[in-house]
Structure formats: C-alpha cells, structure tokens
Design an enzyme around this catalytic site. Sequence first.
Site, PDB file in Angstrom:
ATOM      1  N   GLU A   1      32.582  37.146  44.238  1.00  0.00           N
ATOM      2  CA  GLU A   1      31.637  36.716  45.277  1.00  0.00           C
ATOM      3  C   GLU A   1      30.884  35.465  44.866  1.00  0.00           C
ATOM      4  O   GLU A   1      30.780  35.140  43.693  1.00  0.00           O
ATOM      5  CB  GLU A   1      30.639  37.825  45.600  1.00  0.00           C
ATOM      6  CG  GLU A   1      30.070  38.562  44.403  1.00  0.00           C
ATOM      7  CD  GLU A   1      29.402  37.719  43.374  1.00  0.00           C
ATOM      8  OE1 GLU A   1      28.576  36.867  43.784  1.00  0.00           O
ATOM      9  OE2 GLU A   1      29.680  37.890  42.170  1.00  0.00           O
TER      10      GLU A   1
ATOM     11  N   GLU B   1      31.857  35.609  40.809  1.00  0.00           N
ATOM     12  CA  GLU B   1      33.024  34.851  41.291  1.00  0.00           C
ATOM     13  C   GLU B   1      34.331  35.630  41.124  1.00  0.00           C
ATOM     14  O   GLU B   1      35.384  35.174  41.555  1.00  0.00           O
ATOM     15  CB  GLU B   1      33.205  33.510  40.561  1.00  0.00           C
ATOM     16  CG  GLU B   1      32.075  32.526  40.701  1.00  0.00           C
ATOM     17  CD  GLU B   1      32.339  31.218  39.933  1.00  0.00           C
ATOM     18  OE1 GLU B   1      33.408  31.070  39.313  1.00  0.00           O
ATOM     19  OE2 GLU B   1      31.443  30.357  39.974  1.00  0.00           O
TER      20      GLU B   1
END
Lengths: 355, 355
Positions: free
Chosen positions: B178, B321
């Site tokens: 994310e 991420e």
Amino acid sequence: MTFEQRLHDLVASVNEPDVTFEAAAWQRLDSLTKPPRSLGKLETIAARVATLQRTAHPAVAPMAIVLMAGDHGVTAQGVSPYPPEVTAQMVANFSAGGAAINQLARHAGARLVLVDVGVAGDVSGIDGVVHAKVRPGTADFSTGPAMSREEAAEAVLVGVRVAQELAEEGVRLVGTGEMGIGNSTAAAALTAAYCGADPGGVVGAGTGLDAAGVERKARVIAHALQVNDVARLDALGVLAAVGGLEIAGLAGVFIGCASAGLPVVSDGFIAGAAALAAVNLCPAASGYLFPSHRSAEPGHGTVLGALGLTPVLELDMRLGEGTGAALAMDIMAAACEVMSGMATFASAGVSGSGE
Amino acid sequence: MTFEQRLHDLVASVNEPDVTFEAAAWQRLDSLTKPPRSLGKLETIAARVATLQRTAHPAVAPMAIVLMAGDHGVTAQGVSPYPPEVTAQMVANFSAGGAAINQLARHAGARLVLVDVGVAGDVSGIDGVVHAKVRPGTADFSTGPAMSREEAAEAVLVGVRVAQELAEEGVRLVGTGEMGIGNSTAAAALTAAYCGADPGGVVGAGTGLDAAGVERKARVIAHALQVNDVARLDALGVLAAVGGLEIAGLAGVFIGCASAGLPVVSDGFIAGAAALAAVNLCPAASGYLFPSHRSAEPGHGTVLGALGLTPVLELDMRLGEGTGAALAMDIMAAACEVMSGMATFASAGVSGSGE
C-alpha cells in the site's frame, strides 16, 4: 615452509576493512525515495557491502557457496543418529542436485562449489568435486587430537585457496556450507573451547538425537576437552584438537575472503564454529563476515554472541549445507538491488518530509 | 443490489481451506534427504502451500503484488511528516520503477499491480495504473466517518475483483502492498477498534514522527474512535468509519484470494490492518493468509497476535509498499522449490537415521 608458517604469513597480511566509504553509502541510502532507515536491516546490509566494495551501487552477483565435506572419528562414540557413510552419500547427492542446498543455491543464483577436504569414503569418482582431501576423516577426538597442527593448517589453506580462486574469477559474495556426520559435536567442542562455555550449554540434537543422546554428546565433549587439555592450546591447536577438516577448510574460506576483500556469509552452527575459528586465527577477518540465520542448535547463539553478530533470518533451520547462507545471500542481493536501483527524492520529483 | 449486499453474498461463498492433503504433504517432506523438519519454517510454509494446491510439488510462480494507493483526510490533523501529495508522486515513482518495491518485486520475480482506489490527486495519466478510484481520498475521520459503508464495500469489491482476475490469469501467489500518506494512523485506528486496544499502544512513528507527533497521533485516534462510536459498529462499519480506501481495497484482495483458493501474503502494519479487516468481514479468509515480516511499527505486533500469525522475517522494516511481502514471497518460492526439487532418501541412495 610448513603449512603453519604459510598460514601465519597469510594471516599477517589480512587487513581490516577500509570504512572510509561508509558515510557516502549512508548518504546515498538516505537520498532514496523512502523514509530514512525505513528498510531496517536491508539498509545496514547494503551499506556494509557498499563500504567493502567502495561504491554507492553495490552488487553481489556472481555469488558462490563453498560446501566443504569431511568425516569425524568421534562418530565412534555414538554422537549422531546417522551412519558416517552418509557424508559420502550426500556428496553424491549434492553432485546430482538432489539436496536442499542445490535447490536453495539455484534459487539464490549462487554457484555451488563442492570440496572434499576430508571425507572418509572415496568420492574421487563423483562429478564436480574439488579434490583436496587432507586425510580421510579425523581421529576420534575423545581419545586424542582430531588431527595434527599441520593437517589443520593444510585444511585451512585449502579453504583460503578456494576463496582466493573465486575472487580471481570475479565472484563478489561467498557463502559457506558443510556436510559431515558428527560435525555438530566438533562444532560444540570448538565453541566450548574458544568461548570457555560449558559443553552442556552448547550441545543440541544435531540431526536428531534424543535427550539421552544429547547428554551423551555433552559428556563426550567434556571428556575430549580434558583429554586434549584445550585450555593450554592456541587457536590452531584447538582447531586441530577438537575441530574437523571441513570446519578447518571453512575457517580458511573466511580468512581467504578477508584477504581478497570479499564479503563472506556464515551459515548455521557448524559454519559459525568455523567462523569462530577463523576470527581466533585471524581477528581482522571479522570485518568481512555476514551472518545468515540463527540455527535451532542452541550452541549457535553462543557463537553469534562471541562473533558479535545478529543474523538476518530466524527460521528454526538446523540443516547446514549452506542452506541458511543461501537464503541470506538472496536477501543481501535484494538489499543491494534496492540501494543501486532506487530513485532519489530529487530524481523522482517526490516531496521530502517537513517540506 | 448494493455493494454491501454483493460483498455479503461473496463472503458467504468463501470456504475454509480443504486440509485433506496436509498429511501427504508432510509425508513427502519427511522423505526428502534431510533430517526430518530440519528446514523449520521453510517446511511449514511449503506444507501449507502444498495443502492449498493439493500437490506434493507446490510452486508459486507466477506471482503478483497488488499495491493499492489512497489518501487520508486525517492528514489535516498533522499525523504525518510528509505532505499528502506524496501519495500521487509515489504512484508515479512506482510506475517509473524507482521505488523500493519495484526493486524487490523484480528481485522476487513478482509482477506489480498498481491500483488507484482513492488517491486524492489525478493519476489518470500515469502508465500501468488500474483506475478504480472510489473517491479522491477519505474524509477526516477525526470529525466523522472516513467514508460511507457503500464506499467501503465498493473499495473492498475492487480488491476482490483484482484478486479474482489475477487468479483467472494463472497467478499462484499474491502479495499485498500500500501507499497512502497518513495510513499508519488509519491502520492504528482499525487495530484499536477491532482488537479493543488502547490507541497509545498501537501507534508508532510511521514515516518518521517525533515523540510529540506520536502522542498527537494517539490523541487524534482516541478522539476518532469516540466521535465515530466504533464500539457499536460491525466489521464493515469500523472499516468505513476509521479505515482507508487502499486498506479496504487490500481487505478485498485477501477475501478475493480466499474465494479463489489462492495463498496471499500480508505485508506490514497497514496491510496487516487490512488483513484484520478481511478476517473480521470474512473469517474463512484467514486460512489463505501468510504473514511476511514483523514491522518496526509497534501496532503490527497486536495485529499479528490477533491474526494468530508468526511472520517469516524480522528485518526492522517499516516502509510498506509490499516490500516485506516481496521478500517473504521470495522465501516462499524457495520453500516450494525445496519441497518440489529435492531427492528422497530412497531415490538418492542415502542411508536414513538409525539404520
């Protein structure tokens, strides 16, 4: 010149790493598009490799794992649930690609270098083995020294030569692995001797001893330390008295990598004991050493503590062969790719913090 | 039909994994040329994947990492040292290949799937982004719900659809990641709400707050939990009240993978909070979930405890991420290669223990 004199001269020539590049390495890492230090151990690893390689764009390929095999006379004392002939059988398995390390070395993209430095059986007919047998297995160290000082020094120099040849071929990261039925007993004896630890605190199940077997193993080691009077021995003397040929060979790999300026990765308990022997023989070698994982063998914690190293992985592994080293080398490669491949805040047009 | 009704129907159709193959998986693992269970967590991972795939020769390639991006109205409360426009700037960086996850996904051999489920800025011109914006960022949840129940359900269904499409394309392992400035505040609020934990115990520095900032963040969350009266809300209500669009989207990825029978890997604290939302929405999803690493964010421990998961890696990472997921997926791939590629004692002619 004796092997011992050659080893002495080599050790004197090994320098601690030049760390002048370290600040530049961290400057690059802190400029990349991520919160500073948010990649934790990946950044620490990348910075260390970058410092050794003197570049802000480190890379570890090509990689090699040196797997040293040797046998142990102390198996006569019933310290392993597997028969000694498994050492030679596993060398054949490594050559054929069927062992765990074959899969993990391939996964990591590392070449596997098999070395017979002291297998009791004849493995001369097996493909892809570096033949450097110093003697066919050690003597039973519960009744006297495992080998002579000259044999130990010769085995160390085998590892030095293998490491230096890999460096000459352009290998940039070396891993270590071993095979030798009985060698967790030798590793525990070395750990007890070098660290002044109680044998009962550094022995474990190895390949699968039951509780009574572990107790017997501790008694065998305590007896061996006494018989060999290890307290009066120097680093090479300890290695000769209660070590193993593949352990001495791996100690040479650590020293050889240090002499060539290469980062080198320890595996589990047995390769860790070899690293311990290496830094006792050659203290400057410690600056080139990267730990991989924390083995499930209890003695490995003592080894890591003595070396001052925190491993990358804790996966409850206890196989050896270089399996933990292979996994850690893969992560080291990833860490270097992050440092070398990422954009900076400036190049990517990303706003920094507090701007 | 409302998004909430569609989500309800999907959740009802998700089954817990069929574990009938588990015994056969361990039988194969114990037949391989290594002491039984000596590869620790690698064997546990391989056995779980093999059980889900109903094969003694598991494999995880091709792999994909779904990186969902969204913005957070709560950034108005000064909960992040980075300005909100960094979310869109990082989407451009992901697209251009300059972020940490690009290097780690490539290293692992995983395809990166970028999804805009709620970025405030316009990222429609950026290459390779799946455009599924539910709304341009959430509302400030310290003054009312972050989004409506319908918006939360719609975002979850975006993730479900992405996961199901990957399954249809043949992907065998999915990771989660994310990007969203402010989302460690949403993750901490969700963790506090789902676990009944004190906000002060689950907040951390995020991308780099100082101690005063962390205290302010905890106060903002405590206030938000009260304003939104989360104790009276169901799982979807909590997600809508104090969640985020990318977090809801990732919850959908977990549920979508479960519906397709695919193993799915959580990343750090924020993806972990999404996994927590997913199992609160759909308890059967937990059987498909694999943790990756333990984030340096303190709330992640609470999340892992609530999910009953022990991570593969502890590398002090706190980037998000999907970076931890990528590293763990690489290890999962290695674990499956070990199980699928190794020789057995019988096939390699290696003696077993006690023979």
